[in-house]
Design a protein around this motif. Structure first.
Motif, PDB file in Angstrom:
ATOM      1  N   GLU A  49      -3.648   1.038  -4.257  1.00 48.48           N
ATOM      2  CA  GLU A  49      -4.588   0.538  -3.249  1.00 48.48           C
ATOM      3  C   GLU A  49      -4.779   1.556  -2.124  1.00 48.48           C
ATOM      4  OE1 GLU A  49      -5.265  -3.364  -0.357  1.00 48.48           O
ATOM      5  OE2 GLU A  49      -3.827  -3.458  -2.001  1.00 48.48           O
ATOM      6  N   LYS A  87       0.809  -1.215   0.000  1.00 53.15           N
ATOM      7  CA  LYS A  87       0.000   0.000   0.000  1.00 53.15           C
ATOM      8  C   LYS A  87       0.844   1.267   0.000  1.00 53.15           C
ATOM      9  CE  LYS A  87      -4.083  -1.943   2.296  1.00 53.15           C
ATOM     10  NZ  LYS A  87      -5.023  -1.759   3.437  1.00 53.15           N
ATOM     11  N   GLN A 134      -8.050   3.856  -1.049  1.00 52.56           N
ATOM     12  CA  GLN A 134      -8.497   3.856   0.340  1.00 52.56           C
ATOM     13  C   GLN A 134      -8.654   5.279   0.876  1.00 52.56           C
ATOM     14  OE1 GLN A 134      -6.426   0.989   2.847  1.00 52.56           O
ATOM     15  NE2 GLN A 134      -6.606   2.357   4.604  1.00 52.56           N
TER      16      GLN A 134
END
Length: 339
Positions: A209, A165, A213
């Motif tokens: 990712e 991430k 988010q």
């Protein structure tokens, strides 16, 4: 940085690149990709990598917009969308066909998909301290956290979940720039290298990712305040505080708010592993108590001559605020990148 422009089939076609077709057993062409095309930036120092994907529906662009436009990325800007708007015409000029005006207008308004964004802050080394020593202190403290890390040369990488991430990279900017051979074409290379000599760069690399988010996977989601807010948020995740050094002093004991913490500090500074003495729950309680005091007991006690006060050195007040006037006035840095 990595981003994509999306449109209809055959919108994007790059010249003089190899085409790869994905073919079904029946001979039907299911998809088409073009291999990377490298586009040299200003002064030949940095390049962009372009690739047309999915039968020309997507144009993938990878590289630093600022490095491409200005020939350096030591100093950039908080305005991500403005940089993409400045870059976009030069990227589209590389395509064989011109996209529709409606598509261009849509991209210029911020409808650009972001796959990776790199944010950074430059910190000056304190007098008498090298960038290598600065980074070594950072690595020594963070490596105790049990999170995946990598170290190579003058670079330390903090990589939670193996960087799936995000990652936070600490590196010496001066040596990194000196090693870049193409920088010899920069008009004022020596002056630029002097600017970078005692700089430690902290770079936050956000993957797609994490961008999703955070709700920041489109260029239009970003404002000029977004980079500051996001960078601060992730720096706080590091939880950098000070560590102990040298022998135990009476002054340190007197400064503790509770007598129960005194034997804990004494044992830690004597080199004992608290986990061998206290129960796991008690160790966590003591770690939390000292963290509230700005002290990280997870890092072993250090020699007094070696320790650096990272809590102070990495504070926002010490960050380099922008490019010097000589770079802005000569067009080597964005005009809004002010000290």
């Amino acid at each position: 940085m990595k981003f994509s422009l999306l449109s209809h089939p055959d919108c994007f076609q790059l010249p003089d690149t190899t085409v790869v077709n994905v073919i079904s057993p029946d001979g039907e062409i299911l998809d088409t990709f073009q291999n990377r095309m490298s586009v040299e930036g200003r002064y030949g120092v940095h390049s962009l990598q372009l690739r047309a994907l999915h039968k020309g529906r997507e144009l993938s662009v990878e590289g630093s917009p600022y490095a491409y436009l200005y020939g350096q990325n030591l100093y950039t800007s908080n305005d991500l969308l403005a940089a993409l708007r400045e870059l976009l015409p030069q990227v589209l000029d590389q395509c064989v066909t011109s996209p529709a005006d409606a598509d261009v207008q849509r991209w210029m308004s911020g409808d650009i998909s972001l796959a990776r964004v790199d944010l950074y802050v430059n910190f000056p080394c304190p007098e008498g301290v090298t960038a290598k020593r600065f980074i070594r202190q950072i690595a020594r403290q963070l490596i105790e956290r049990g999170v995946a890390t990598r170290t190579f040369g003058n670079t330390f990488v903090w990589s939670p979940d193996r960087g799936r991430k995000y990652e936070i990279v600490f590196y010496a900017k001066g040596p990194q720039m000196r090693a870049k051979r193409s920088l010899k074409h920069f008009p004022e290379r020596s002056r630029l290298l002097r600017e970078a000599e005692n700089i430690v760069r902290v770079e936050l690399c956000l993957q797609v990712e994490m961008l999703r988010q955070l709700g920041l996977n489109n260029a239009s989601d970003w404002t000029q305040e977004t980079p500051r807010k996001i960078f601060g948020k992730f720096m706080r995740k590091l939880g950098i505080v000070n560590v102990t050094a040298g022998s135990l002093s009476n002054q340190e004991l007197v400064a503790l708010p509770s007598d129960r913490l005194k034997p804990v500090l004494a044992l830690h500074k004597a080199g004992y592993d608290l986990r061998q003495i206290y129960s796991p729950a008690t160790v966590q309680r003591h770690l939390h108590a000292f963290r509230n005091l700005g002290i990280d007991l997870r890092c072993p006690n250090q020699l007094e001559s070696e320790v650096l006060p990272l809590l102070k050195l990495l504070s926002p007040k010490r960050a380099v605020r922008g490019a010097p006037k000589w770079m802005r006035s000569n067009g080597y840095a964005p005009a809004d990148c002010k000290v």
